[in-house]
Scaffold this active site. Structure first.
Site, PDB file in Angstrom:
ATOM      1  N   CYS A 131     -20.212 -82.010  44.522  1.00  0.00           N
ATOM      2  CA  CYS A 131     -19.551 -82.538  43.330  1.00  0.00           C
ATOM      3  C   CYS A 131     -20.509 -83.396  42.504  1.00  0.00           C
ATOM      4  CB  CYS A 131     -18.309 -83.349  43.697  1.00  0.00           C
ATOM      5  SG  CYS A 131     -18.606 -84.643  44.917  1.00  0.00           S
ATOM      6  N   HIS A 153     -16.099 -89.104  46.007  1.00  0.00           N
ATOM      7  CA  HIS A 153     -15.981 -87.856  45.268  1.00  0.00           C
ATOM      8  C   HIS A 153     -16.293 -88.106  43.791  1.00  0.00           C
ATOM      9  CE1 HIS A 153     -14.684 -83.920  44.156  1.00  0.00           C
ATOM     10  NE2 HIS A 153     -13.656 -84.358  43.451  1.00  0.00           N
ATOM     11  N   CYS A 158     -28.236 -56.062 -10.062  1.00  0.00           N
ATOM     12  CA  CYS A 158     -27.638 -55.196 -11.071  1.00  0.00           C
ATOM     13  C   CYS A 158     -28.767 -54.584 -11.910  1.00  0.00           C
ATOM     14  CB  CYS A 158     -26.674 -55.984 -11.955  1.00  0.00           C
ATOM     15  SG  CYS A 158     -27.503 -57.154 -13.073  1.00  0.00           S
ATOM     16  N   HIS A 211     -29.173 -54.644 -14.996  1.00  0.00           N
ATOM     17  CA  HIS A 211     -29.508 -55.346 -16.227  1.00  0.00           C
ATOM     18  C   HIS A 211     -30.709 -56.279 -16.086  1.00  0.00           C
ATOM     19  CE1 HIS A 211     -25.033 -54.587 -16.219  1.00  0.00           C
ATOM     20  NE2 HIS A 211     -25.501 -53.736 -17.117  1.00  0.00           N
ATOM     21  N   CYS A 268     -24.016 -79.781 -26.564  1.00  0.00           N
ATOM     22  CA  CYS A 268     -23.176 -80.983 -26.505  1.00  0.00           C
ATOM     23  C   CYS A 268     -23.839 -82.150 -25.764  1.00  0.00           C
ATOM     24  CB  CYS A 268     -21.836 -80.679 -25.843  1.00  0.00           C
ATOM     25  SG  CYS A 268     -21.995 -80.354 -24.088  1.00  0.00           S
TER      26      CYS A 268
END
EC number: 3.4.19.12
Lengths: 107, 524
Positions: free
Chosen positions: B198, B491, B29, B31, B72
């Site tokens: 496989c 397999h 910005c 500012h 605080c």
């Protein structure tokens, strides 16, 4: 050691707040606070909390419109949900870590 | 098994931030211009170093003492620091807002996350110069912290992804996006059987579902240095592209098969092969072909490679040989890619297991009707073994040949652990398959088998309180390879896990949904 305004602030704090502040000081000093933050970050990512929050943020942004939404809007919308969705196991683990640390470094 | 490692960033193929970038002005910005005068960069750095990302013990001490609200005293409530003067105030209680109004100091920094807030814009702003400083200071602090929990073993701290110029270009030219949902099946694809292949298919399925490997290849991390077209890593990369392309027809891995035959001659030919042998051969070839990916940290030692295969699959096995006379221990550590476990029913005796090893209760496996568990096999693997009088070892302490015991333990755990149950027996007398059922868990804790655990057991801490909160040695199951049939004719199929708890059975070209029970009941 504290400046004037800080001394005033310290005096006005409740006993519980002072205890919290002391614990926090100890954790920060020893670098444990950073480590705990990183641990929490990891846990919350692992369990999918971060993704849930991200999704919720996107919804809020869609609702409010990308141009108008502020970080504040998001904070207000997701904080309650975020707090509620933290798994109990994560809370337990963090608490366990903090307790262990305090026991180790008791003065 | 894959370790529950933190920061498992699920790399969905692209979630661009393009929309956000086009709306946000990169200059932040207007500012901030009032702030950007004189020595502002250095001042801002000091603020980051002292109050946001304190890297040294000294800055941490200062932060601990001074970072409380000046009004605080609270340290929570989203504490912010004024950028123009020394003032800390709560954001939630609007103490910092009051200060901003009274003193007309319009910029503050969030001490938790380092974001810059502008009170005029009433939102956090993203100024390019300030962002740059913030990033640099954060990196510096991380480095100083040493090794926090989160450094992924790949050696990079997890940061959110920011696209480079080239990546933005690619994103603009390829506008198609894919959203990953929890029931999305991207990454699943069948593989055609090219004639008893496989054994290769089931391993390929397991590898393509190894998250770290998948992320490595999908983010194009392989830089090929091979001249010819015979780089297996490149082919792997191509394979991942095929699997994640979204095509549902089975893939025909003929190029992969050809490359494997070329580089691992002993696997060539159309007879049946051993899936485990294929896994080791594949890892070996990939490891050799990964030469280009060292990121310049050329390790001269071939045993300390930094390639992705080593980072994911390599563990360290410790072998301790103890002389029975002087009790001197000779230790060696060898790298391994898999753990081969003997089974009951083979010619080498399985039971009884020696005392002093633990673990059967830790992993909660079913001991229904005395079935063997994976942990039993691991206990046997890590038991102290008497080497016998016919195998005396030269002891460095006694300077003579003595009887000794040998024990194996895990020195360093790999990120992905492969357990191989030795079902195929090829002894001099017979060749057969051992079909004993071995039960295995969804989550495996390797702590009892670690070298460090053995040390603490030896130091007298027998009853080790299992630290349930420590996840360092815990693995979660993500792939199981099964063999049906006999040694001569059988397999291979595999089960693989997608997302957190969705399992699929891969039978060459056919992928079907499977239940966790199917997986756990399978032979393994």
């Amino acid at each position: 050691m504290l400046s004037c305004s800080l001394q005033v602030a310290w005096k006005t704090m409740s006993k519980e707040s002072r205890m919290k502040a002391t614990i926090n000081q100890k954790l920060t000093e020893m670098g444990e606070r950073e480590r705990l933050k990183e641990l929490l970050r990891a846990k919350l990512t692992e369990c999918g909390w971060k993704d849930q929050m991200k999704a919720h943020c996107k919804e809020v942004i869609k609702e409010k419109g990308l141009e108008h939404v502020t970080v504040e809007d998001l904070m207000v919308e997701i904080t309650p949900k975020g707090r509620a969705l933290v798994p109990d196991s994560v809370k337990k683990e963090l608490l366990h870590r903090i307790r262990a640390f305090l026991a180790q470094h008791a003065t | 098994f894959q370790v529950n490692h933190p920061g498992d960033f699920s790399l969905s193929p692209i979630k661009p931030k393009l929309n956000v970038l086009s709306v946000m002005s990169p200059a932040g910005c207007s500012h901030v211009n009032g702030y950007k005068v004189d020595n502002w960069k250095q001042n801002l750095r000091v603020i980051y170093q002292c109050f946001v990302w304190s890297g040294t013990a000294e800055t941490r001490r200062r932060k601990a003492k001074s970072c409380i609200c000046h009004m605080c005293g609270a340290h929570l409530n989203r504490l912010h620091s004024c950028l123009y003067c020394v003032f800390f105030g709560c954001f939630t209680k609007k103490h910092i807002h009051e200060h901003a109004k009274n003193k007309r100091h319009n910029l503050a920094i969030d001490l938790l996350y380092g974001g810059i807030y502008c009170f005029v814009c009433q939102d956090y702003i993203y100024d390019k110069d300030m962002e740059q400083i913030a990033k640099e200071e954060q990196r510096k602090a991380w480095k100083l912290q040493g090794t926090p929990l989160l450094f992924l073993r790949i050696g990079e701290k997890y940061t959110t992804w920011e696209p480079t110029k080239r990546e933005l270009e690619l994103l603009r030219h390829n506008p198609k996006r894919r959203k990953i949902t929890t029931n999305c099946t991207i990454g699943l694809r069948g593989l055609i059987n090219l004639g008893n292949t496989c054994f290769m298919n089931c391993i390929v399925q397991a590898l393509t579902h190894t998250p770290l490997l998948r992320d490595f290849f999908l983010s194009d991390r392989h830089k090929c240095e091979m001249q010819s077209n015979s780089c297996l890593v490149c082919e792997m990369s191509q394979l991942f592209q095929e699997f994640y392309s979204g095509h549902r027809s089975p893939h025909i891995p003929f190029r992969l098969l050809h490359l494997v035959w070329t580089h691992a001659r002993h696997l060539a030919g159309y007879e049946q092969q051993d899936a485990h042998e294929f896994l080791i051969a594949a890892l070996d070839v990939l490891h050799r072909h990964c030469k280009g990916d060292d990121n310049g940290k050329k390790a001269n030692n071939p045993n300390h490679c930094n390639c992705i295969i080593d980072q994911i699959f390599t563990g360290g096995l410790q072998s301790d040989v103890t002389c029975q006379v002087c009790h001197g221990v000779s230790t060696t550590i060898d790298p391994f890619w898999d753990i081969s476990l003997d089974l009951p029913g083979s010619s080498t005796p399985f039971w009884p297991l020696s005392p002093g090893g633990d673990g059967s209760t830790v992993n909660g496996e079913s001991h229904l009707s005395g079935s063997t568990t994976l942990t039993d096999c691991l206990r046997r693997f890590t038991r102290p073994e008497h080497l016998g009088s016919s195998a005396k070892i030269k002891c460095g302490g006694c300077h003579s040949y003595q009887e000794s015991t040998k024990q194996l333990t895990m020195k360093k755990l790999p990120i992905v652990a492969c357990f191989h149950l030795k079902r195929f027996e090829h002894s001099a007398k017979l060749r057969r398959k051992i079909t004993t059922y071995v039960s295995f868990p969804l989550e495996l804790d390797m702590t009892p088998f670690m070298a460090s655990s053995k040390e603490s057991r030896m130091n007298g801490q027998y009853q080790q309180t299992v630290d349930v909160l420590n996840n360092d040695n815990k693995y979660s199951l993500f792939a199981v390879v099964n063999h049906q049939g006999t040694l001569e004719s059988g397999h291979y199929t595999s089960f693989i896990r997608q997302h957190k708890d969705q399992w699929f059975k891969c039978d060459d070209a056919i992928i079907t949904k499977a239940s966790i029970k199917d997986v756990l009941d399978s032979e393994g």
